[in-house]
Write a protein that holds these residues in place. Sequence first.
Motif, PDB file in Angstrom:
ATOM      1  N   ILE A 433      62.013  32.761  30.475  1.00  0.00           N
ATOM      2  CA  ILE A 433      61.827  33.236  29.143  1.00  0.00           C
ATOM      3  C   ILE A 433      61.984  34.580  28.486  1.00  0.00           C
ATOM      4  N   PHE A 434      61.324  35.669  29.504  1.00  0.00           N
ATOM      5  CA  PHE A 434      61.535  36.971  29.073  1.00  0.00           C
ATOM      6  C   PHE A 434      63.113  37.649  29.342  1.00  0.00           C
ATOM      7  N   THR A 435      63.751  36.740  30.190  1.00  0.00           N
ATOM      8  CA  THR A 435      64.997  37.391  30.538  1.00  0.00           C
ATOM      9  C   THR A 435      65.945  37.151  29.358  1.00  0.00           C
ATOM     10  N   VAL A 436      65.732  36.293  28.351  1.00  0.00           N
ATOM     11  CA  VAL A 436      66.657  36.025  27.405  1.00  0.00           C
ATOM     12  C   VAL A 436      66.395  37.308  26.413  1.00  0.00           C
ATOM     13  N   PRO A 437      67.446  38.004  26.195  1.00  0.00           N
ATOM     14  CA  PRO A 437      67.196  39.086  25.490  1.00  0.00           C
ATOM     15  C   PRO A 437      66.846  38.963  23.825  1.00  0.00           C
ATOM     16  N   THR A 438      67.294  38.037  23.323  1.00  0.00           N
ATOM     17  CA  THR A 438      66.925  37.687  21.742  1.00  0.00           C
ATOM     18  C   THR A 438      65.526  37.215  21.852  1.00  0.00           C
ATOM     19  N   LEU A 439      65.193  36.573  22.874  1.00  0.00           N
ATOM     20  CA  LEU A 439      63.742  35.877  22.901  1.00  0.00           C
ATOM     21  C   LEU A 439      62.651  36.925  23.193  1.00  0.00           C
ATOM     22  N   ALA A 440      62.915  37.903  24.239  1.00  0.00           N
ATOM     23  CA  ALA A 440      62.275  38.872  24.675  1.00  0.00           C
ATOM     24  C   ALA A 440      62.040  39.831  23.377  1.00  0.00           C
ATOM     25  N   ARG A 441      63.148  40.205  22.671  1.00  0.00           N
ATOM     26  CA  ARG A 441      62.976  40.954  21.314  1.00  0.00           C
ATOM     27  C   ARG A 441      62.113  40.228  20.405  1.00  0.00           C
ATOM     28  N   TRP A 442      62.189  39.084  20.221  1.00  0.00           N
ATOM     29  CA  TRP A 442      61.437  38.247  19.261  1.00  0.00           C
ATOM     30  C   TRP A 442      59.950  38.150  19.534  1.00  0.00           C
ATOM     31  N   LEU A 443      59.762  38.186  21.046  1.00  0.00           N
ATOM     32  CA  LEU A 443      58.250  37.966  21.246  1.00  0.00           C
ATOM     33  C   LEU A 443      57.590  39.377  21.290  1.00  0.00           C
ATOM     34  N   ILE A 444      58.625  40.408  21.442  1.00  0.00           N
ATOM     35  CA  ILE A 444      57.885  41.811  21.409  1.00  0.00           C
ATOM     36  C   ILE A 444      57.395  41.940  19.807  1.00  0.00           C
ATOM     37  N   THR A 445      58.331  41.588  19.021  1.00  0.00           N
ATOM     38  CA  THR A 445      58.126  41.940  17.566  1.00  0.00           C
ATOM     39  C   THR A 445      57.086  41.001  16.920  1.00  0.00           C
ATOM     40  N   GLU A 446      57.238  39.511  17.372  1.00  0.00           N
ATOM     41  CA  GLU A 446      56.003  38.847  16.909  1.00  0.00           C
ATOM     42  C   GLU A 446      54.684  38.665  17.705  1.00  0.00           C
ATOM     43  N   TYR A 447      54.908  38.943  18.762  1.00  0.00           N
ATOM     44  CA  TYR A 447      53.961  38.457  19.780  1.00  0.00           C
ATOM     45  C   TYR A 447      53.182  39.675  20.458  1.00  0.00           C
ATOM     46  N   ASN A 448      53.877  40.929  20.265  1.00  0.00           N
ATOM     47  CA  ASN A 448      53.517  42.075  20.808  1.00  0.00           C
ATOM     48  C   ASN A 448      53.556  42.063  22.458  1.00  0.00           C
ATOM     49  N   LEU A 449      54.640  41.219  22.684  1.00  0.00           N
ATOM     50  CA  LEU A 449      54.784  41.022  24.034  1.00  0.00           C
ATOM     51  C   LEU A 449      54.430  42.176  25.043  1.00  0.00           C
ATOM     52  N   LEU A 450      55.086  43.227  24.956  1.00  0.00           N
ATOM     53  CA  LEU A 450      54.796  44.347  25.962  1.00  0.00           C
ATOM     54  C   LEU A 450      53.180  44.700  26.269  1.00  0.00           C
ATOM     55  N   HIS A 451      52.747  44.844  25.019  1.00  0.00           N
ATOM     56  CA  HIS A 451      51.240  45.140  24.947  1.00  0.00           C
ATOM     57  C   HIS A 451      50.452  44.094  25.722  1.00  0.00           C
ATOM     58  N   VAL A 452      50.874  42.623  25.449  1.00  0.00           N
ATOM     59  CA  VAL A 452      50.073  41.914  25.968  1.00  0.00           C
ATOM     60  C   VAL A 452      50.163  41.681  27.545  1.00  0.00           C
ATOM     61  N   ILE A 453      51.289  41.721  27.977  1.00  0.00           N
ATOM     62  CA  ILE A 453      51.449  41.890  29.558  1.00  0.00           C
ATOM     63  C   ILE A 453      50.771  43.093  30.236  1.00  0.00           C
ATOM     64  N   LEU A 454      50.940  44.309  29.401  1.00  0.00           N
ATOM     65  CA  LEU A 454      50.184  45.320  30.235  1.00  0.00           C
ATOM     66  C   LEU A 454      48.975  45.346  29.950  1.00  0.00           C
ATOM     67  N   GLN A 455      48.307  45.178  29.036  1.00  0.00           N
ATOM     68  CA  GLN A 455      47.005  44.885  28.784  1.00  0.00           C
ATOM     69  C   GLN A 455      46.339  44.009  29.724  1.00  0.00           C
ATOM     70  N   SER A 456      47.144  42.793  30.002  1.00  0.00           N
ATOM     71  CA  SER A 456      46.521  41.965  30.935  1.00  0.00           C
ATOM     72  C   SER A 456      46.620  42.640  32.494  1.00  0.00           C
ATOM     73  N   PHE A 457      47.480  43.501  32.637  1.00  0.00           N
ATOM     74  CA  PHE A 457      47.808  44.285  34.023  1.00  0.00           C
ATOM     75  C   PHE A 457      46.716  45.112  33.915  1.00  0.00           C
ATOM     76  N   LEU A 458      46.454  45.822  32.976  1.00  0.00           N
ATOM     77  CA  LEU A 458      45.304  46.876  33.042  1.00  0.00           C
ATOM     78  C   LEU A 458      43.882  46.084  33.196  1.00  0.00           C
ATOM     79  N   THR A 459      43.631  44.989  32.726  1.00  0.00           N
ATOM     80  CA  THR A 459      42.613  44.412  32.822  1.00  0.00           C
ATOM     81  C   THR A 459      42.247  44.064  34.406  1.00  0.00           C
ATOM     82  N   ALA A 460      43.421  43.721  34.998  1.00  0.00           N
ATOM     83  CA  ALA A 460      43.406  43.430  36.668  1.00  0.00           C
ATOM     84  C   ALA A 460      43.089  44.950  37.191  1.00  0.00           C
ATOM     85  N   CYS A 461      43.591  45.638  36.633  1.00  0.00           N
ATOM     86  CA  CYS A 461      43.252  46.989  37.371  1.00  0.00           C
ATOM     87  C   CYS A 461      42.003  47.545  37.098  1.00  0.00           C
ATOM     88  N   LYS A 462      41.486  47.086  36.394  1.00  0.00           N
ATOM     89  CA  LYS A 462      39.853  47.616  36.040  1.00  0.00           C
ATOM     90  C   LYS A 462      38.934  47.648  37.780  1.00  0.00           C
TER      91      LYS A 462
END
Length: 1771
Positions: A433-462
């Motif tokens: 999913i994420f490697t499809v450029p248009t999808l990735a951009r759409w997910l960032i725009t609509e679903y805040n994808l980068l924030h979602v992934i990084l926050q999930s990772f930060l949670t795991a870092c706690k």
Amino acid sequence: MAQLPKGHPSYSVVHEFCQSDVLEHWKLCCDRGELLDGLKRHFRVWVPLVFGNSHDSAKEEHLAEKYLFRPMTEFMCGGNPEEVFSQLKNVDTPSQICGHVFKPGEPTYSCRDCANDPTCVFCIDCFQNSSHKQHRYRMNTSGGNGYCDCGDTEAWKVEPFCSLHSSSMEQNDQVNPVDLLPVDLANRASALFLASLQYAIDLLMWKQCVQLPGGLDPEETVPDIHHCMLFNDEVHSYDQVITTLQRAVDCSQREAIDYATIVDREGRSIVKSGTEQECEKAKEIIERNTSRHNSKPLKVLVMHNVVVAHQSFALKLIQWLQNIISKSDGLRRLFCLLSMNAPPKKDLCDAMEIDDVDAPASLMERVLLADTQLWKVVRVKIHQLLMAGALMDQECKKLFAGMFTKHYATLMKEFIQDDHYRSVSVTSISVQIFTVPTLARWLITEYNLLHVILQSFLTACKQKKDKDGRLCFDRNDRSPSFKRASYMLYDIKYALLARPVDPEDWSDALRTNFLNGVVSLLELLRVMQGMDGVTRQTGQHLEFEPEWEGAFNLQLKLEDTLVLFTRWCSMDKVVLIEAYKETLEALYHSYETSKKEKGKCEVAGHTTKSMKYDVSNQPISIHLPLTRFLAALHLHLEKFDLTFHSPELMTKKRLDPVDLLEPPLRAQVMIAQTQAGMWRRNGFALLNQIFFYHNVRCRGEMYDRDILMLQIVASLLNPNDFIVHLLNKFNLLHWAKPEYDIPGGQEDSVRQTVMLAEEFLNLLIILLEERYIPGVGSVTQQDVIKREIVHQLCIMPMAHSELAKGLPVDPNSETGMEDVVNEVAEFKKPSSTGKGKYDLKPEYYKMYCPYFYHYTKAEQSKSEEAQRKRKKQAGESQALPPPVPPPLTSQFAAIVNILHCDVMFHIFKMVLTRTAAQRSRSWSEAQFERILYIIGIALHEQKRAFKEGNTSYDFLTKAMKEDGLLSKLQCLVGNQNLNQDPSRDLLAWSLKQFAEVCTLKSEPVCLETLHSLASCTDQKTETERKRKAEMAAKRRARVMAQISKMQRNFIAENSELFDQTSTELKTVTSDMDLGVMVPPTFPVALGPHRSQANVTGPIQATCILCQEEQEISCSGKAMVLAAFVQRSTVLSQSRGKMLDKKDDYDPLFVPVDLFTGTHVSSCGHVMHHDCWQRYFDNVMNKERRRPLRFRQSFSYDIDKMEYLCPLCEGLSNTVIPIVPSLPSLYPAGNKKEVDLRFDDWLDGIEKTVQNSIKEAQDKESEDDFSLFQPCPISTITRMMAESVAKNFQLLWEYVYDDASGHFSEGMREMLKKFARDVYAFGLSVEPDDESPRVSILAWSTCAFTIQSVEQNLRGEGKSLFGSIPTRQADLIGSLVRFAAVCSQVMNPDMVKQNCVRLLSALIPCDSEKVNKGSPCLLDLDMFHFLTIVTMTLPSLYVDQQHCIVNTLPTGDLNNQHAMQLVVTAHIVQILLTFAWDTEESMDVESDSEGEALLKIYLQLQKTAGLTPEKVPSPYQLLQYVRSAVMPFLRCAAILYFHITGVSPPDELHDHFCTKEYEVLCRYLSLPVNMSELFESVGDITTALIKSWCSSKSLRDRLSANSEKIVRYPIVKNDLVPLPVDYSELINKVSTFTCPKSKDSDDSRAPTMCLVCGQMLCSQSYCCQKDLEGSSVGAATEHAYFCGAGTGVFLRVRDCQILLLAGKTKGCFLAPPYLDNYGETDQGLRRGNPLHLCEERYSHLKKLWFTHAIPETIAHNLEFNSSFTTIEWQNL
Ligand SMILES: [Zn+2]
Ligand SMILES: [Zn+2]
Ligand SMILES: [Zn+2]
Ligand SMILES: [Zn+2]
Ligand SMILES: [Zn+2]
Ligand SMILES: [Zn+2]
Ligand SMILES: [Zn+2]
């Protein structure tokens, strides 16, 4: 599935099945909207019947289709499914996307030129049909998830279609394929999809073991069968599971292995069936046994048969759905939409038996969220359904992507807690999913994808944070959760791979959400900033090495993400500004905690305030990702006309440049101090950190960024301040004072200070010179790579992979090297099989910087040495001056001001003053060289400034001032302190530069400069002269060294030759020089007219152990050759045929297919028999005394009597006694003229055989051997005419009391030993001296070894005698002589019996009863026959009363006749098996010899009852017969040469002998015209030939349905042909499945036997077999049958050759496949296209054919210690 126990009742089919009723009922339900109920009513009856009866899988499948799937399909279609589906297919727009779903191990191809990222791949079919085949591509094997991207325009920059998928039709996205479905079909399909998916999901997620969900309970009572179900986990090992199972369910090891294999592959397996109690008991045992050592027990459930049956069906249902939706785009879209839409809440809650209104909205979401609760095979099937469904449809993919992202945090959380591999987790779909450029951009725009992934990772870092909130890893924490969390870092990388290039791509929402991502990233970087800080140890060493790997692993995984974030930021001004400000702020906050006081610093009258922080006693960290991220962003400011001070970038909370300088500078100082030895007590952890910090894999986002930050600050600060800050941090303020040089103080700290000063100057050089970063210097990315390559190649020429390893890679794993490497270097093609190397083009040497910042210290000195050497050889100056650096960008331009600031000049002068000083305690040549180097850069900059008319930079004026720099330099010319050429040369270069710069400015002073320069060079000329003399002397020495090296090489290359002279046999010129009488006539080896033998003198040999010389004789001390005996199937014409009954096998009649044989090889080293015995006993004792686990040697197996030759370490297991030449053994004057026609001889032999058998019959013995009791010669001669009888008797004239045949005791012992060993190894039996087979083995091993040598020579097109290596000739000679004399130590009766028995195979006997053992003529190998008959015939009439007899073959008439008999029989074999397939009727003029042969051919065929379909032409027949008989003749010539010592004719030394056939016939005294053997030979012969052809056994054999007949000439065996393109092999094995698995599962290590081509499932429990009492892997087992224990395999996935010998030994070799750079790719790591290298493969073939595999393995085991830890028998 496990069998139901006997005695249990099973379900019986009592239900009537009527499909139309079923469909009718479903229709009704469907109309009422209750299809699920209808289905359930059907399922509850039929599912237990089909899946609960433990049918075999084929039957189960059949029943399932009939009662379950077919009705469902027909219901949906409302007619004939096949017709309906084909109609639906017609309205589909042909798919543009291939979508082929990869199986594990299938080859994938990515185009390095055109793929948008490396995850974009083609399947093999698409690739072969695409234009990318001609591009630079990379080959790989799939991990088993993912699909072919052919046709996806977003995956490829150009040519996204292969010719199979390119569609001319415009795809119309507007049409919804669902609209194309017939309405009623769509309705039924909707209902069915929903109901069946609902049912499947309910059942697969069902948690109860006995109860079924509502509506599924069987109507009647069902048999009460339970199953004990074992589940997979990744905690317990295979072996643990196997031992536990054996105990718990009482099964064999084999069954336990099978269960374990299924559990591993599918995630669960029934391990026991029976009553509930029985199963509970088993469960309890399993849990008890596996819960030891506090580990979680294996998961076991006792489940009711009905539940298991429904689950099995549910799983099949998933597969069925996948199949149905692939039938039409409409169905697929329909299915996806339905599964992703929320169904009416009521249904769902009912189904889940919950009343939670927050239940997941759709079936798809339920599946997604349940992933970790399902067992392996269910997950895999569901993922496949997802891939074939939602991901294949562009519209649905987007919907799915949104849903996936929505649940991303939850899914990841569950994945982290799960214990299955990533590949069976639904989270692994992210890559699709994420490697499809248009999808990735759409997910960032609509679903805040980068924030979602990084926050999930930060949670795991706690859980990993320390008290300061920094990440902190614990060495003892073995939990894999953080590692699992790190997969999110790949996701973030995928999402960022394609950056928005077009300004249009940026929307405000995208900007906002991207910046949200940046903020999250900064949050992550902040917890990394300052990780793993270290403080210098001063007292004692660190007790524990601190953990450091965790931080670096994280850094490595983050590397690409950092690059990509920067790239995105660089594309948009707004984003860049915001990101820069955010970073500055984050830095400010991270800095607050560590703010320190500042203090005043002063150098040469310049004062500044600098941070007080002593690197040598305060904590230092090299993890500074925040600082580095800022540096990376800073590079892009200029593009948008921004600077550090631009108002747009101003924030309240920001740091000054001086504060930015601090962290990276501290790191540099710490490393410098480490170089100076100040951090020695901090152990390896620190050294490792520093190593990785500089290493090519990390430096891009660590070291390089730190240097960049220092350069940024240098460009922002006052240059004087900057240097003072540096000096302060380096703790060099005192060094920079002139008074420091005055002697006194502690010398120890001075040394440290000097080294630090050198490092300080080194850092200055780097800051000034390293401008090859776009944004710092005016360079392109290509310039950067070029410079890296140049510096790599300045170390030495490199192979492609070596060079690539030294270069950094971008997020697409590309180095970019191919684009530029051919510009700067020349690829020197490999010499035959070696690697090709890149050589730097000479014009690029001038780019070399000795202080290049990516060099390690070792590389630096290595390159410097190489460059100096190169210059010296060319007679050039040895100075390595700075190259002209590229111009700086305006942002960084201020850096050059360092070069002419006051503090810098102060340092220049100070170091030069110290250089000139008589005595200086702080001077070093390295400082001086670095100062000159910096001056060099300054002069380059001066030139540039002049050219550009830039007057603000004025180094020159300052340098020319009175008592300035220049005059100081001039003073140094000829200074005694400078005694090294390089620094003198660099000084000369600097002065010349000054002169040049002066000329540019036309300064008046320049004359003076030039003058001094001249004087300098004058002085140089004198030293030059001296040096030239030195150089000449050196050159002479070099030439001498070269010559002696060449000599050494020559000796090494011709070691055989030299060995021979030093240790091997050599003839001593005899006194009685018979050699003079070399017969001028043609040499003949056989018969009364045979030529004189020419080796007559005694032979001397030197023992390699005691170095004593010894004459080879029978009576003296025995000499032996180290030898290796092995059973061989190399020559087998019936591959796979086994030596089954080893103890009953009769080796006398060797079959022509040579399916087994005994081969002897030798390294040719000679020893005394007693010296050897002592050595051997010693080896055995030493090894035996060692406890088993400490056995040193893996290369030889003492249990198999193996040892290594004491001289060459060649693998050996016996010794061959060396017998003197045979002619020297028979008494002189033995040669009496005998005249006896062949026919008469044959008559005598026939009579002997017949009479011998007759007598035997009287004895009524059962023993095969004693049935043949040779009769005395007198019995025979009595039956002959007198003249004949006399001559016949003469042939066997025995000399009974001649002493020449005496063998010493040692000799006899060795003869016996070798015979015993050959027997035991050759038949793999226990040694037995009494067996009559011992002597037979001795003869046949001789024949077999000769045949193998002959075939090898023939295969290589070499002459018979011209090219045989001496040691091999010695070996064969020894073998032949051994075979000839071994009857001396055998029971003579046995020899005679063997002779008669052998002859009985060719002589027709009256009694069929006796001949039951003798085989058909066509099955006899005639060369073995010849050898044995030759060796035994002289003993035929020996009188057993007298044991000292002369029974050696001599090549006399007796042997000649025997030869004629065998050749005649061989020609009959040839003519009877003739089958020609060539149609060429190239009729040459009629040929009388051919005509005669044709007549014989027809006659023989007729007698044998054959009628040839076609008659060959006489010429064809003649050619055929000659070529067919040739191998036999060649072998016979070798044999007789060694028997008689008659040198073969010269022609046989010639590689291109055209008359070989004729020459051989004459040498063996055979008629050149073979037809003479059949014409006018006498009645007895004719009758014999006739009897052969008419014998029953032969006719049976020739009949059509008998087994394969070997035809002539025998074809030389070879390893199987391999495809040219390696990917063909990968593709081939991707369809290979484990032969033992029922559901054709993939094999993990498919391995191909190169001998027979069979594919095996190696290195896997599933295919382990029992072999001679131990469990072995498939390859070991196969080698046992295919190669008598020796095997050559290709492990296809690993791309390596596997050699095996016996059960315990093996080794890996590089494969015969090379990439375009002449390199192999063991393990397929690089992925370059590979092609077969014929030369390498021939080498391997030769290894195999010459029986050198065991030797090769021993050698590799001896030299590669990693091989000794591998358990080869498991492969
Ligand atoms: Zn494809
Ligand atoms: Zn395609
Ligand atoms: Zn391409
Ligand atoms: Zn010796
Ligand atoms: Zn040797
Ligand atoms: Zn297998
Ligand atoms: Zn094989």
